[in-house]
Design a protein around this motif. Structure first.
Motif, PDB file in Angstrom:
ATOM      1  N   GLN A 173       0.818  -1.211   0.000  1.00  0.00           N
ATOM      2  CA  GLN A 173       0.000   0.000   0.000  1.00  0.00           C
ATOM      3  C   GLN A 173       0.854   1.264   0.000  1.00  0.00           C
ATOM      4  O   GLN A 173       0.514   2.255  -0.653  1.00  0.00           O
ATOM      5  CB  GLN A 173      -0.946  -0.025   1.191  1.00  0.00           C
ATOM      6  CG  GLN A 173      -2.007  -1.117   1.066  1.00  0.00           C
ATOM      7  CD  GLN A 173      -3.098  -1.002   2.107  1.00  0.00           C
ATOM      8  OE1 GLN A 173      -2.811  -0.791   3.283  1.00  0.00           O
ATOM      9  NE2 GLN A 173      -4.336  -1.145   1.689  1.00  0.00           N
ATOM     10  N   LEU A 174       1.964   1.239   0.722  1.00  0.00           N
ATOM     11  CA  LEU A 174       2.863   2.404   0.730  1.00  0.00           C
ATOM     12  C   LEU A 174       3.459   2.655  -0.652  1.00  0.00           C
ATOM     13  O   LEU A 174       3.576   3.811  -1.085  1.00  0.00           O
ATOM     14  CB  LEU A 174       3.974   2.200   1.756  1.00  0.00           C
ATOM     15  CG  LEU A 174       3.555   2.292   3.232  1.00  0.00           C
ATOM     16  CD1 LEU A 174       4.696   1.853   4.133  1.00  0.00           C
ATOM     17  CD2 LEU A 174       3.105   3.714   3.578  1.00  0.00           C
ATOM     18  N   VAL A 175       3.821   1.586  -1.345  1.00  0.00           N
ATOM     19  CA  VAL A 175       4.349   1.734  -2.703  1.00  0.00           C
ATOM     20  C   VAL A 175       3.254   2.237  -3.637  1.00  0.00           C
ATOM     21  O   VAL A 175       3.474   3.133  -4.457  1.00  0.00           O
ATOM     22  CB  VAL A 175       4.951   0.413  -3.209  1.00  0.00           C
ATOM     23  CG1 VAL A 175       5.335   0.522  -4.686  1.00  0.00           C
ATOM     24  CG2 VAL A 175       6.174   0.027  -2.383  1.00  0.00           C
ATOM     25  N   GLN A 176       2.055   1.657  -3.509  1.00  0.00           N
ATOM     26  CA  GLN A 176       0.926   2.085  -4.332  1.00  0.00           C
ATOM     27  C   GLN A 176       0.670   3.580  -4.221  1.00  0.00           C
ATOM     28  O   GLN A 176       0.420   4.257  -5.212  1.00  0.00           O
ATOM     29  CB  GLN A 176      -0.354   1.358  -3.885  1.00  0.00           C
ATOM     30  CG  GLN A 176      -0.621   0.050  -4.559  1.00  0.00           C
ATOM     31  CD  GLN A 176      -1.989  -0.466  -4.164  1.00  0.00           C
ATOM     32  OE1 GLN A 176      -2.478  -0.249  -3.052  1.00  0.00           O
ATOM     33  NE2 GLN A 176      -2.631  -1.149  -5.071  1.00  0.00           N
ATOM     34  N   LEU A 177       0.716   4.093  -3.000  1.00  0.00           N
ATOM     35  CA  LEU A 177       0.374   5.489  -2.738  1.00  0.00           C
ATOM     36  C   LEU A 177       1.543   6.439  -2.959  1.00  0.00           C
ATOM     37  O   LEU A 177       1.397   7.650  -2.808  1.00  0.00           O
ATOM     38  CB  LEU A 177      -0.137   5.622  -1.296  1.00  0.00           C
ATOM     39  CG  LEU A 177      -1.442   4.876  -0.995  1.00  0.00           C
ATOM     40  CD1 LEU A 177      -1.744   4.909   0.496  1.00  0.00           C
ATOM     41  CD2 LEU A 177      -2.603   5.472  -1.794  1.00  0.00           C
ATOM     42  N   GLY A 178       2.705   5.890  -3.323  1.00  0.00           N
ATOM     43  CA  GLY A 178       3.854   6.726  -3.607  1.00  0.00           C
ATOM     44  C   GLY A 178       4.639   7.159  -2.388  1.00  0.00           C
ATOM     45  O   GLY A 178       5.536   8.009  -2.492  1.00  0.00           O
ATOM     46  N   HIS A 179       4.330   6.594  -1.225  1.00  0.00           N
ATOM     47  CA  HIS A 179       5.054   6.952  -0.006  1.00  0.00           C
ATOM     48  C   HIS A 179       6.377   6.205   0.126  1.00  0.00           C
ATOM     49  O   HIS A 179       7.218   6.572   0.952  1.00  0.00           O
ATOM     50  CB  HIS A 179       4.192   6.662   1.231  1.00  0.00           C
ATOM     51  CG  HIS A 179       2.963   7.501   1.309  1.00  0.00           C
ATOM     52  ND1 HIS A 179       3.001   8.874   1.364  1.00  0.00           N
ATOM     53  CD2 HIS A 179       1.647   7.163   1.328  1.00  0.00           C
ATOM     54  CE1 HIS A 179       1.762   9.354   1.419  1.00  0.00           C
ATOM     55  NE2 HIS A 179       0.928   8.335   1.395  1.00  0.00           N
TER      56      HIS A 179
END
Length: 197
Positions: A173-179
């Motif tokens: 999810q962090l990768v998905q959201l660009g974080h």
């Protein structure tokens, strides 16, 4: 002629349902599951607007079947990644990387897999439950194999599976959201799944 304006395509009996689900899965690359419609799927598949109703009486049933397709693709991606590795920890790392890669390459499909409407946390969906169970079994088997090889501590494999799943899902999810940049995923997983000293 564009795909959306193509006339009805000839499909053999039984193939139209698969073609509609393939079209719906392809549409998830551009729009969320909440934007999927029977009419849009028919147009994308190049068939008449009435065609989907032979298999999916309403949008809810289309999304339920699409969730099964997404689960199948998700599990297959992880299995294929695992199968090219031979060492237990390498197989476990491959599963984690494939999990995150699927989430980043197919974010809308990933969201549908974990949507409480199609994957209720309080009771199993009989259509998607076999894939969810197989996914858990794959992770459990890989953990036990790494433990048996002395590459992971001999703690409770189910607790370790829960910890790994939660962490990998969070990374996805962090990768998905660009974080978090995707480039750090392999090193992060190696740190997480370090061989026992």
């Amino acid at each position: 002629m564009s795909r959306s304006s193509a006339p009805d395509r000839p499909y053999h009996h039984g193939q139209l349902r698969d073609a509609l689900l393939t079209a719906a899965f392809e549409q998830l690359q551009e729009i969320s599951a909440h934007q999927i419609s029977l009419r849009g799927v028919a147009r994308h598949a190049g068939v008449s607007h009435a065609a989907p109703y032979h298999y999916f009486p309403d949008r809810a049933q289309l999304l339920a079947a699409l969730a099964v397709t997404c689960n199948e693709q998700f599990l297959d991606a992880q299995r294929r990644a695992v199968d090219v590795q031979t060492q237990p920890v390498a197989r476990l790392l491959a599963m984690g990387e494939a999990y995150i890669l699927f989430a980043t390459q197919h974010p809308n499909a990933f969201a549908l897999i974990f949507d409480p409407a199609t994957c209720p946390p309080d009771h199993s969906n009989p259509d998607t439950a076999p894939f969810i169970r197989a996914n858990h079994e794959l992770l459990d088997d890989l953990i036990r194999a790494a433990q048996d090889a002395g590459q992971l501590p001999h703690d409770d494999p189910q607790i370790r599976a829960a910890a790994l799943w939660g962490t990998v899902h969070g990374l996805a999810q962090l990768v998905q959201l660009g974080h978090l940049p995707a480039e750090v995923v392999p090193a992060a997983l190696r740190t997480l799944i370090a061989p026992a000293p």
